[in-house]
Design a protein around this motif. Structure first.
Motif, PDB file in Angstrom:
ATOM      1  N   MET A   1      69.660  77.514   4.504  1.00 15.60           N
ATOM      2  CA  MET A   1      70.540  77.263   5.511  1.00 15.60           C
ATOM      3  C   MET A   1      71.787  77.947   5.709  1.00 15.60           C
ATOM      4  SD  MET A   1      72.692  73.490   5.656  1.00 15.60           S
ATOM      5  CE  MET A   1      73.917  73.083   6.819  1.00 15.60           C
ATOM      6  N   ILE A   2      72.166  78.024   6.939  1.00 12.79           N
ATOM      7  CA  ILE A   2      73.262  78.746   7.483  1.00 12.79           C
ATOM      8  C   ILE A   2      74.448  78.377   6.591  1.00 12.79           C
ATOM      9  CG2 ILE A   2      74.883  79.735   9.240  1.00 12.79           C
ATOM     10  CD1 ILE A   2      72.112  80.894   9.258  1.00 12.79           C
ATOM     11  N   ASP A   3      75.172  79.491   5.923  1.00 17.82           N
ATOM     12  CA  ASP A   3      76.553  79.061   5.230  1.00 17.82           C
ATOM     13  C   ASP A   3      77.820  79.739   5.894  1.00 17.82           C
ATOM     14  OD1 ASP A   3      77.870  78.142   2.639  1.00 17.82           O
ATOM     15  OD2 ASP A   3      78.445  80.347   2.737  1.00 17.82           O
ATOM     16  N   ARG A   4      78.532  78.905   6.065  1.00 24.14           N
ATOM     17  CA  ARG A   4      79.931  79.227   6.674  1.00 24.14           C
ATOM     18  C   ARG A   4      80.924  79.004   5.877  1.00 24.14           C
ATOM     19  NH1 ARG A   4      76.656  77.568  11.329  1.00 24.14           N
ATOM     20  NH2 ARG A   4      76.847  78.675  13.218  1.00 24.14           N
ATOM     21  N   THR A   5      81.510  80.140   5.393  1.00 22.85           N
ATOM     22  CA  THR A   5      82.439  80.118   4.333  1.00 22.85           C
ATOM     23  C   THR A   5      83.831  80.522   5.032  1.00 22.85           C
ATOM     24  OG1 THR A   5      80.904  80.697   2.456  1.00 22.85           O
ATOM     25  CG2 THR A   5      83.169  81.246   2.112  1.00 22.85           C
ATOM     26  N   PRO A   6      84.820  79.748   4.935  1.00 18.98           N
ATOM     27  CA  PRO A   6      86.081  79.986   5.342  1.00 18.98           C
ATOM     28  C   PRO A   6      86.653  81.464   4.441  1.00 18.98           C
ATOM     29  CG  PRO A   6      86.183  77.718   4.936  1.00 18.98           C
ATOM     30  CD  PRO A   6      84.782  78.318   4.287  1.00 18.98           C
ATOM     31  N   LEU A   7      87.181  82.122   5.142  1.00 18.23           N
ATOM     32  CA  LEU A   7      87.883  83.250   4.411  1.00 18.23           C
ATOM     33  C   LEU A   7      89.443  83.363   4.465  1.00 18.23           C
ATOM     34  CD1 LEU A   7      85.717  86.361   5.714  1.00 18.23           C
ATOM     35  CD2 LEU A   7      85.349  84.844   3.482  1.00 18.23           C
ATOM     36  N   HIS A   8      89.883  82.162   3.860  1.00 18.73           N
ATOM     37  CA  HIS A   8      91.213  81.865   4.072  1.00 18.73           C
ATOM     38  C   HIS A   8      92.160  82.040   2.744  1.00 18.73           C
ATOM     39  CE1 HIS A   8      90.102  78.504   7.135  1.00 18.73           C
ATOM     40  NE2 HIS A   8      90.027  79.850   7.686  1.00 18.73           N
ATOM     41  N   GLU A   9      91.410  82.602   1.698  1.00 18.97           N
ATOM     42  CA  GLU A   9      92.145  83.115   0.500  1.00 18.97           C
ATOM     43  C   GLU A   9      91.992  84.550   0.216  1.00 18.97           C
ATOM     44  OE1 GLU A   9      93.691  80.533  -1.007  1.00 18.97           O
ATOM     45  OE2 GLU A   9      92.939  78.964   0.351  1.00 18.97           O
ATOM     46  N   ARG A  85      71.232  90.047   2.993  1.00 18.06           N
ATOM     47  CA  ARG A  85      71.010  88.899   3.709  1.00 18.06           C
ATOM     48  C   ARG A  85      71.919  89.342   4.893  1.00 18.06           C
ATOM     49  NH1 ARG A  85      72.136  83.132   1.630  1.00 18.06           N
ATOM     50  NH2 ARG A  85      70.753  82.648   3.328  1.00 18.06           N
ATOM     51  N   ARG A  86      71.751  88.639   6.112  1.00 16.84           N
ATOM     52  CA  ARG A  86      72.518  88.812   7.310  1.00 16.84           C
ATOM     53  C   ARG A  86      73.708  88.202   7.113  1.00 16.84           C
ATOM     54  NH1 ARG A  86      72.119  86.249  13.152  1.00 16.84           N
ATOM     55  NH2 ARG A  86      73.152  87.802  14.397  1.00 16.84           N
ATOM     56  N   ARG A  87      74.752  88.930   7.579  1.00 16.20           N
ATOM     57  CA  ARG A  87      76.415  88.372   7.457  1.00 16.20           C
ATOM     58  C   ARG A  87      76.815  88.747   8.892  1.00 16.20           C
ATOM     59  NH1 ARG A  87      74.689  89.340   2.293  1.00 16.20           N
ATOM     60  NH2 ARG A  87      75.890  87.398   0.855  1.00 16.20           N
ATOM     61  N   VAL A  88      77.645  87.611   9.320  1.00 15.96           N
ATOM     62  CA  VAL A  88      78.539  87.912  10.639  1.00 15.96           C
ATOM     63  C   VAL A  88      79.793  87.292  10.095  1.00 15.96           C
ATOM     64  CG1 VAL A  88      78.715  86.968  12.952  1.00 15.96           C
ATOM     65  CG2 VAL A  88      76.579  87.419  12.057  1.00 15.96           C
ATOM     66  N   LEU A  89      80.890  88.186  10.617  1.00 13.05           N
ATOM     67  CA  LEU A  89      82.266  87.615  10.736  1.00 13.05           C
ATOM     68  C   LEU A  89      82.426  86.852  11.860  1.00 13.05           C
ATOM     69  CD1 LEU A  89      84.082  90.823   9.237  1.00 13.05           C
ATOM     70  CD2 LEU A  89      83.667  88.366   8.318  1.00 13.05           C
ATOM     71  N   HIS A  90      83.099  85.527  12.033  1.00 14.91           N
ATOM     72  CA  HIS A  90      83.631  84.898  12.787  1.00 14.91           C
ATOM     73  C   HIS A  90      85.200  84.600  13.069  1.00 14.91           C
ATOM     74  CE1 HIS A  90      83.444  81.761  16.033  1.00 14.91           C
ATOM     75  NE2 HIS A  90      84.539  81.251  15.292  1.00 14.91           N
ATOM     76  N   ASP A 118      82.179  87.190  17.331  1.00 15.72           N
ATOM     77  CA  ASP A 118      81.227  87.063  16.116  1.00 15.72           C
ATOM     78  C   ASP A 118      80.700  88.495  15.855  1.00 15.72           C
ATOM     79  OD1 ASP A 118      80.941  84.274  15.618  1.00 15.72           O
ATOM     80  OD2 ASP A 118      79.431  83.886  17.079  1.00 15.72           O
ATOM     81  N   VAL A 119      80.831  89.009  14.855  1.00 14.53           N
ATOM     82  CA  VAL A 119      80.698  90.501  14.603  1.00 14.53           C
ATOM     83  C   VAL A 119      79.652  90.621  13.377  1.00 14.53           C
ATOM     84  CG1 VAL A 119      81.728  92.737  14.014  1.00 14.53           C
ATOM     85  CG2 VAL A 119      82.978  91.147  15.248  1.00 14.53           C
ATOM     86  N   VAL A 188      88.970  82.336  10.256  1.00 11.23           N
ATOM     87  CA  VAL A 188      87.997  83.216  10.089  1.00 11.23           C
ATOM     88  C   VAL A 188      86.884  82.895   9.159  1.00 11.23           C
ATOM     89  CG1 VAL A 188      89.504  84.554   8.393  1.00 11.23           C
ATOM     90  CG2 VAL A 188      87.611  85.718   9.429  1.00 11.23           C
ATOM     91  N   LEU A 189      85.684  83.080   9.387  1.00 14.61           N
ATOM     92  CA  LEU A 189      84.419  82.522   8.606  1.00 14.61           C
ATOM     93  C   LEU A 189      83.525  83.838   8.206  1.00 14.61           C
ATOM     94  CD1 LEU A 189      83.669  79.550  10.542  1.00 14.61           C
ATOM     95  CD2 LEU A 189      85.137  79.436   8.732  1.00 14.61           C
ATOM     96  N   LEU A 190      82.932  83.817   7.164  1.00 10.48           N
ATOM     97  CA  LEU A 190      81.682  84.551   6.875  1.00 10.48           C
ATOM     98  C   LEU A 190      80.481  83.684   6.879  1.00 10.48           C
ATOM     99  CD1 LEU A 190      80.849  87.368   6.048  1.00 10.48           C
ATOM    100  CD2 LEU A 190      80.852  86.618   3.461  1.00 10.48           C
ATOM    101  N   VAL A 191      79.791  84.024   7.928  1.00  3.41           N
ATOM    102  CA  VAL A 191      78.467  83.421   8.228  1.00  3.41           C
ATOM    103  C   VAL A 191      77.351  83.936   7.707  1.00  3.41           C
ATOM    104  CG1 VAL A 191      77.195  82.547  10.097  1.00  3.41           C
ATOM    105  CG2 VAL A 191      79.420  82.439  10.460  1.00  3.41           C
ATOM    106  N   THR A 192      76.738  83.284   6.786  1.00  3.50           N
ATOM    107  CA  THR A 192      75.687  84.005   5.944  1.00  3.50           C
ATOM    108  C   THR A 192      74.402  83.429   6.107  1.00  3.50           C
ATOM    109  OG1 THR A 192      77.224  84.781   4.291  1.00  3.50           O
ATOM    110  CG2 THR A 192      74.920  84.802   3.472  1.00  3.50           C
ATOM    111  N   GLY A 193      73.296  84.023   6.244  1.00 11.31           N
ATOM    112  CA  GLY A 193      71.853  83.551   6.290  1.00 11.31           C
ATOM    113  C   GLY A 193      71.114  84.368   7.568  1.00 11.31           C
TER     114      GLY A 193
END
Length: 833
Positions: A1-9, A85-90, A118-119, A188-193
């Motif tokens: 499953m696509i994982d959307r991890t907040p990059l807030h820390e 694994r494919r990673r996209v910065l949102h 989306d990058v 800002v999120l790191l989208v992985t999958g």
């Protein structure tokens, strides 16, 4: 499953290499780098670290102006375990001129606060720690460089906000400070999958009778990824209905329809239930393994803007579910200069305050931002209509490639982002730019260069038609609909009225007969506790240095003073000034609203300037910068009552009429007695009336001369009373300064009911505009009513929350309890030398 991890820390903030040291205080340079908050801003990070004073206090705004001239860097580490694994910065929002690097390579350059990005950074990442860096160049310097490159384009403010895509009011406005921000202001999120994932989901919902029809346009990326032998399936659920479709490899977008029977419509507040349906879009395999999903709550309703020419000109009527909605609106500005501080709970509180004042539409003004999903979700739930401006305000905008490219992308991005929300009912192209081009001496400066009309008349409507075809678009406010007709014409389209306040008295509102009023208003100071928290001048006066720093309007203090002169004696003290100017603000706006509402159906709505403030300031707002209700809020609640009785001049020779305005879908029938009374309660004349008003209608009943013409204008009042003697409308025959109001013979009693104190007031004579300024006891204290005019023999309970134990008696005396009677008597009393 696509994982959307907040990059807030884990972020730090520092100066960019090569940033000018000359403007940065030494203490700040030495303390950097510091921990940073994301979403956040440079200002709030420096404030949290104790490196700058609070910009909202006193004259501190000037002490932090250097921040907007400096380049800044946000930085954090990304620990990657499996770099294959494919990673996209949102990025949901970068403010504003940003360069994003992962390790060393530049992966994104942005010049737009209002876009999402989306990058794909898969190739830039490696196993272990990676460095994510976002460098923000000075937006002020960027704007000045663009002005030098393109030449002067006129605006109502000196800053170069019209050369870039950043919130215009961030550079200062006539109610807001100049605090030019930078930072990662939204998620800002790191989208992985490696699996396919969802992009935008664009639902268009229509309804006929009780049958709902929804069309979903779903963007998908990565459908060419190898997922084994199983196909990818798009599954859409809306309420109890469900549809699905297999997606062939390489397909990037699908369009799917879904129907529901027996749907409940979404209605604006006051006209019905704001019914919402749970919706989801799932991207999965045929066996049900979930890759990605989208969720939202959607509503079925129809909306159109009626601008078909009629015998009087061009109407501007919002029609929802085939009902012409009487708009009782307020303009909305960003609720804080530092936007990440405006969270969901704050938005819900502010929208709740709007509903409490019977407001049914918020206009998101074009000098701010496209509002957040939390704002729109709160409006969806509340039945609050939203008019969203595109972000152009009070300026000419270059139509050159660099800016036009950003605007085209920004428009489509935000239309797609906001279109799922049923509360959104109108897109508007700009604020006051057509008016400015005609009347504000722009032509000479422009010398024939394009100034933005191409955006408002071509690019923006094309974006709405392509992405969100079910919603109306209007090119500007004010705008007549025809270039041959003045954009601010009374007979055509939405109008702004600003000679009132800037030049003339609020009684001039009665000279206008607009089709719709999208801006009008009057200034007043914030509540006492807000004002004294933010300003510490000694002595504190209307024109002491801190007060003037929190008064951004041109000659605002002078306009407040001159605005009082026709109505009230000049105040002798700051406390009297505070009471009188807040009262005058409330009176002015209520006067305008009641007049405009009485003109329906010719005038289909009003949008007062403004609901809220972004900091502690003297302004046009009903809710001040600390979130407290000013007297204007209570005036709005009264003047915006869905069922309104108002006494209005009709015809010549001082003839008056009782006008009944019914904004509800049921008939309104009632018996009313209109009486002319002396201030001691003697009945001088009366007229019983039977009032019958159609649903969403207006009834006008002319009054006989013996009722509506005073014998002694200085000592009489005209009132409309319902059975039981409750006054529902009143009108004085002279301005306050000429009234023979006596010192109020108010009898008071107090009792505590748990956390609430009940103040009972009983009048022996006419008492005008009783106000309880409970926040002067405690900043958290608040009364449930204000601006009460009591007749002889009338009593009223006022409920007050937040009063500390033992301080209840303060509610019954000045400066907490104020009336016009006591203000007038004090002004006429001899003063001690």
């Amino acid at each position: 499953m696509i994982d959307r991890t907040p990059l807030h820390e884990g972020w730090t903030l520092r100066l960019a290499n090569g940033a000018s040291d000359s403007v940065v205080p030494a203490a700040v340079r030495e303390a950097l780098p510091i921990a940073a908050t994301v979403p956040g801003t440079v200002h709030t990070d420096l404030l949290t670290a104790g490196l700058i004073p609070d910009p909202y206090l006193d004259r501190n705004e000037d002490l932090v102006s250097w921040i907007g001239w400096v380049d800044w860097v946000y930085e954090r580490s990304l620990d990657i375990v499996d770099p294959r694994r494919r990673r996209v910065l949102h990025f949901d929002g970068l403010d504003t001129v940003a360069t994003v690097t992962v390790n060393e390579p530049v992966v994104l350059r942005s010049e737009n606060q209002h876009r999402r990005y989306d990058v794909d950074v898969t190739d830039a990442l490696h196993h272990g720690p990676n460095t994510l860096r976002v460098e923000f160049a000075s937006a002020t310097a960027f704007g000045e460089a663009e002005r030098a490159r393109l030449g002067a384009y006129p605006s109502q403010y000196p800053a170069p906000f019209n050369y870039m895509r950043k919130s215009a009011c961030n550079f200062g406005w006539d109610w807001g400070p100049s605090l030019v921000t930078a930072g990662i202001w939204r998620d800002v999120l790191l989208v992985t999958g490696d699996e396919p994932r969802l992009g935008d989901v664009r639902p268009t919902l229509t309804v006929e009778g009780d049958r709902g029809h929804a069309v979903f346009e779903v963007d998908i990326t990565g459908t060419d990824t190898d997922t084994g032998e199983e196909h990818i399936v798009v599954e859409i659920t809306l309420g109890d209905a469900r549809v699905s479709r297999v997606v062939e490899p390489g397909v990037l977008s699908v369009r799917m329809a879904i129907d529901l029977d027996g749907v409940r419509r979404w209605w604006p507040a006051g006209l019905g239930e704001a019914a919402l349906y749970d919706a989801s879009v799932r991207l999965c395999t045929e066996s049900g393994d979930l890759h990605d999903q989208w969720r939202e709550r959607l509503g079925f309703r129809s909306v159109r803007l009626d601008t078909a020419p009629d015998a009087e000109g061009t109407p501007f009527t919002l029609v929802v579910n085939d009902i012409p909605v009487p708009v009782r609106g307020a303009n909305w500005i960003p609720d804080d200069c530092f936007l990440p501080r405006v969270d969901a709970s704050r938005l819900q509180a502010r929208i709740g305050q709007a509903l409490g004042a019977h407001i049914n539409l918020l206009r998101v003004w074009g000098g701010g931002v496209y509002e957040s999903r939390e704002f729109y979700r709160a409006c969806d739930e509340a039945g609050m209509l939203v008019w969203q401006d595109f972000l152009f305000a009070c300026a000419a905008y270059p139509e050159e490639d660099r800016l036009a490219t950003e605007i085209r992308a920004e428009a489509r991005d935000n239309v797609a982002r906001l279109m799922p929300h049923p509360s959104l009912v109108l897109w508007n192209g700009n604020n006051e730019n057509f008016w400015g081009m005609l009347d504000w001496d722009w032509r000479e400066t422009l010398g024939g260069r394009p100034w933005g009309a191409g955006y408002y008349l071509e690019m923006l409507p094309e974006a709405v038609a392509a992405v969100d075809p079910s919603r109306p678009y209007w090119p500007g406010s004010p705008y007549s609909g025809d270039p041959a007709i003045h954009p601010n014409d009374d007979d055509h389209g939405p109008k702004h009225i600003w000679d009132v306040w800037n030049e003339v008295d609020y009684s001039v509102y009665a000279h206008y007969r607009p089709r719709f009023v999208a801006e009008f208003g009057w200034q007043g100071p914030p509540t006492w506790s807000t004002m004294t928290r933010a300003i510490h001048d000694d002595p504190l006066t209307p024109e002491s240095p801190g007060m003037l720093a929190h008064q951004k309007a041109n000659d605002g203090a002078g306009k407040l003073r001159r605005g009082l002169e026709p109505h009230l004696p000049a105040p002798e003290t700051t406390e009297d000034w505070h009471f009188a100017t807040q009262l005058n603000q409330a009176r002015a706006v209520a006067f305008g609203i009641e007049h405009f509402r009485s003109l329906r159906p010719r005038c289909s709505g009003t949008i007062v300037w403004q609901l809220n403030d972004c900091w502690p300031v003297t302004s046009w707002a009903a809710i001040d910068g600390d979130g407290r209700r000013k007297p204007l809020w209570y005036a709005l609640r009264n003047a915006y009552a869905p069922r309104l009785l108002t006494l209005q001049p009709r015809g010549e020779d001082g003839a008056l009429a009782l006008v009944a305005v019914n904004d509800e879908r049921d008939e309104w029938d009632l018996d009313v007695v209109v009486r002319r009374l002396s201030f001691d309660g003697k009945v001088l004349a009366e007229e019983p009336l039977r009032v019958e008003v159609e649903p969403l209608g207006v009834a006008t009943l002319t009054l006989p001369a013996e009722v509506c013409v005073a014998t002694d204008p200085h000592a009489e009042i005209l009132v409309a009373l319902e059975p039981g003697g409750t006054a529902v409308a009143h009108r004085f025959f002279a301005v306050d300064r000429d009234l023979d109001l006596t010192e109020p013979a108010l009898r008071t009693s107090l009792r505590r009911d748990g956390e609430t104190v009940v103040l009972t007031l009983a009048a022996d004579t006419v008492v005008r505009d009783v106000c309880i300024f409970a926040d002067r006891i405690s900043p958290a204290a608040e009364s449930d009513d204000a601006l009460l005019t009591l007749l002889p023999g009338e009593s009223r309970d006022i409920r007050v929350i937040g009063v500390p134990e033992g301080r209840e008696q303060e509610l019954a005396a000045a400066p907490i309890l104020r009336t016009v009677n006591s203000y007038l008597r004090a002004s006429r009393s001899p003063r001690s030398p």
